[in-house]
Design a protein around this motif. Structure first.
Motif, PDB file in Angstrom:
ATOM      1  N   UNK A 157       0.838  -1.198   0.000  1.00  0.00           N
ATOM      2  CA  UNK A 157       0.000   0.000   0.000  1.00  0.00           C
ATOM      3  C   UNK A 157       0.877   1.254   0.000  1.00  0.00           C
ATOM      4  N   UNK A 158       2.017   1.165   0.651  1.00  0.00           N
ATOM      5  CA  UNK A 158       2.954   2.291   0.690  1.00  0.00           C
ATOM      6  C   UNK A 158       3.580   2.551  -0.676  1.00  0.00           C
ATOM      7  N   UNK A 159       4.020   1.488  -1.355  1.00  0.00           N
ATOM      8  CA  UNK A 159       4.785   1.682  -2.596  1.00  0.00           C
ATOM      9  C   UNK A 159       3.955   1.469  -3.863  1.00  0.00           C
ATOM     10  N   UNK A 160       2.675   1.171  -3.703  1.00  0.00           N
ATOM     11  CA  UNK A 160       1.842   0.854  -4.863  1.00  0.00           C
ATOM     12  C   UNK A 160       1.883   1.904  -5.961  1.00  0.00           C
ATOM     13  N   UNK A 214       3.570  -2.322  19.222  1.00  0.00           N
ATOM     14  CA  UNK A 214       2.171  -2.142  18.828  1.00  0.00           C
ATOM     15  C   UNK A 214       1.973  -2.260  17.328  1.00  0.00           C
ATOM     16  N   UNK A 215       1.319  -1.273  16.742  1.00  0.00           N
ATOM     17  CA  UNK A 215       0.829  -1.345  15.366  1.00  0.00           C
ATOM     18  C   UNK A 215       1.941  -1.137  14.335  1.00  0.00           C
ATOM     19  N   UNK A 216       2.709  -2.180  14.065  1.00  0.00           N
ATOM     20  CA  UNK A 216       3.749  -2.070  13.048  1.00  0.00           C
ATOM     21  C   UNK A 216       3.149  -1.947  11.653  1.00  0.00           C
ATOM     22  N   UNK A 217       1.998  -2.562  11.419  1.00  0.00           N
ATOM     23  CA  UNK A 217       1.346  -2.418  10.111  1.00  0.00           C
ATOM     24  C   UNK A 217       1.077  -0.956   9.794  1.00  0.00           C
ATOM     25  N   UNK A 218       0.618  -0.219  10.801  1.00  0.00           N
ATOM     26  CA  UNK A 218       0.343   1.203  10.599  1.00  0.00           C
ATOM     27  C   UNK A 218       1.611   1.980  10.301  1.00  0.00           C
ATOM     28  N   UNK A 219       2.689   1.636  10.995  1.00  0.00           N
ATOM     29  CA  UNK A 219       3.967   2.304  10.740  1.00  0.00           C
ATOM     30  C   UNK A 219       4.442   2.036   9.307  1.00  0.00           C
ATOM     31  N   UNK A 274       6.883   4.768   8.041  1.00  0.00           N
ATOM     32  CA  UNK A 274       7.614   5.144   9.254  1.00  0.00           C
ATOM     33  C   UNK A 274       8.282   3.885   9.833  1.00  0.00           C
ATOM     34  N   UNK A 275       9.554   3.722   9.524  1.00  0.00           N
ATOM     35  CA  UNK A 275      10.267   2.511   9.911  1.00  0.00           C
ATOM     36  C   UNK A 275      11.179   2.711  11.118  1.00  0.00           C
ATOM     37  N   UNK A 276      11.196   3.932  11.634  1.00  0.00           N
ATOM     38  CA  UNK A 276      12.180   4.256  12.668  1.00  0.00           C
ATOM     39  C   UNK A 276      11.987   3.434  13.937  1.00  0.00           C
TER      40      UNK A 276
END
Length: 504
Positions: free
Chosen positions: A318-321, A442-447, A452-454
């Motif tokens: 979804x990020x790179x689509x 928590x919500x790594x999917x949201x990151x 936001x990979x930090x």
């Protein structure tokens, strides 16, 4: 030399002398790595004869430094010394390397290095011609040399087990066998269920042609998104993707296939994981074991975590689509791209392009063959036929030629026998680490969806990278996750993910 956080000035004189010797050895080792990188990326085709001599000389000097009488004396003096935990770990790791190296004659070390350097060019030519017979004499020599090394280290044990410890000294071969057996027993039925499923995932990139320039541009953009440090790294191409370097200079390579842009994308993210680990090692401890990675199972856990748990996840697509659609002019929504990135291929012969499930069948084939080769239970000339038979047995497909069969991987041309199991051991570890990170963050999917990979990267820095080789592999897993090493998380992850994808 950088100052260390665990100040050696308060350590015994023998410890300081030991570090001095080891750092010189480590720098030679890293210089050899740069020459090897150059050989695979930049060196003119005719340079192999000189490069083999250069690398052979360096390997001899490394062996000479590591096995110097002064190193043995220092280790003996430190046997009962009062050391801090970090200093004790440094001594443990140097002692392990010293004892293995001291058992092997220097001339044998130099011969192995020279043979492996020359073997890379032989392998590349044999693969290009799809002719195993060109490579067979070199492979036979490498097998014989590695058997000699194993016999010098421990003549009473299975040679392959001795060589396996070069890459994973703390998860023993019995552990590797147990994990591989469990995965074979549980993944084969899952793969069969997928094959019988009414669901057919889209292959969004089939039939297209994708320029290498466009693929490279996207690879660089994705490395940017993942926070790759270009001041300490670079991206190049090679016949087989790899990563080389240290915390100050770590380079990745990939390869581009005009009919399959997913190959370069997943390979680039995989190699990023290796590089991100190296670049996260302590700069203060450069040149000593606390600034070195914790062997290959942990290294592969980092590459497989980024390749699969991030790079093949729905939020990532979804990020790179939009970038993918714009770069390759494909008419596919984010869901379609995600599904295409996770097709379970029943017809894929190539390990580096394999999906998450069948990948481990590729590893099992290699593990069984190289173990039989090294232990003297398989003749080199029989490798192609046995390879093809095992592919038919485990994957239901049979290579049509040597290039897509037993010549597809570069590892044996290095003389790296015992390396392959670490890919699966690392994949299993990746799932356990990712689950622990998710519990903490928590919500790594949201990151991931937000790019936001930090938080994940800081978690890996804190729980894995900064420790270097302070802990043994099983200790590091326990420190990072609170549990001992287990395949449970990997099997739960793939069962849930592919159950949803294929409506099982």
């Amino acid at each position: 030399m950088p100052a260390t956080t665990d100040d050696a000035t308060d350590a015994p004189q023998a410890y300081r002398e030991l570090l001095e010797h080891y750092r010189r050895y480590s720098n030679l080792n890293k210089a050899s790595g740069v020459l090897s990188w150059d050989q695979q990326v930049m060196m003119p085709e005719g340079g192999a004869p000189a490069r083999s001599q250069q690398l052979s000389t360096l390997s001899g000097l490394q062996h000479e430094l590591l096995t110097d009488e002064a190193v043995g004396d220092a280790l003996e003096a430190l046997a009962d010394a009062d050391l801090s935990d970090e200093q004790a770990a440094v001594v443990r790791e140097i002692r392990r390397e010293y004892e293995r190296s001291d058992a092997v004659p220097q001339e044998l070390v130099e011969e192995v290095t020279a043979t492996a350097s020359e073997a890379i060019e032989v392998w590349e030519g044999a693969k290009a011609d799809s002719d195993f017979s060109q490579f067979a004499p070199t492979l036979e020599k490498l097998v014989e040399l590695r058997r000699e090394i194993a016999a010098h280290i421990d003549p009473d044990r299975e040679p392959y087990a001795v060589l396996f410890e070069e890459y994973e000294p703390y998860l023993d071969l019995e552990t590797a066998e147990r994990v591989l057996t469990r995965l074979r027993e549980e993944l084969v039925p899952l793969i069969e269920d997928i094959g019988e499923s009414d669901v057919t995932l889209p292959r969004a990139f089939d039939g297209g042609s994708y320029s290498t320039d466009a693929q490279e541009s996207l690879s660089r953009d994705i490395l940017d998104r993942l926070n790759y440090d270009w001041e300490r790294g670079r991206l190049d191409t090679s016949s087989h993707p790899f990563t080389s370097g240290s915390q100050f200079d770590c380079r990745v390579t990939t390869r581009f296939l005009e009919d399959d842009p997913l190959s370069a994308l997943t390979a680039t993210i995989h190699e990023f994981g290796h590089a991100f680990y190296n670049l996260g090692l302590s700069q203060d401890h450069y040149g000593d074991p606390l600034g070195e990675s914790r062997d290959l199972s942990v290294h592969e856990s980092q590459s497989r975590l980024w390749e699969n748990h991030v790079g093949r996840s729905q939020p990532f697509w979804e990020l790179i689509g939009d970038d993918v659609r714009e770069t390759f002019d494909v008419d596919a929504d984010d869901e379609t791209l995600y599904e295409a990135a996770n097709v379970v291929y029943d017809d894929n012969l190539i390990r580096v392009d394999a999906d998450e499930l069948t990948y481990h069948m590729h590893i099992i084939v290699r593990f069984e063959i190289e173990r039989d080769l090294v232990n003297g239970d398989l003749d080199v000339e029989d490798v192609p036929e046995v390879w093809n038979d095992k592919y038919e047995q485990y994957l239901g497909i049979r290579p049509e030629n040597d290039a897509e069969g037993c010549l597809q991987d570069i590892h044996w041309s290095y003389g790296n026998f015992g390396y392959f199991p670490t890919y699966t051991l690392g994949s299993v570890m990746a799932a356990q680490l990712y689950a622990a990170a998710e519990d903490d963050l928590g919500d790594l999917d949201g990151d991931i969806r937000a790019g936001e990979f930090e938080a994940l990267q800081e978690w890996l820095r804190e729980n894995v990278h900064r420790h270097g080789a302070r802990y043994t592999t099983d200790e590091l897993v326990e420190v990072a996750t609170g549990e001992s090493y287990t395949a449970d998380y990997f099997l739960e992850y793939v069962t849930e993910k592919y159950g949803q994808l294929y409506d099982l």
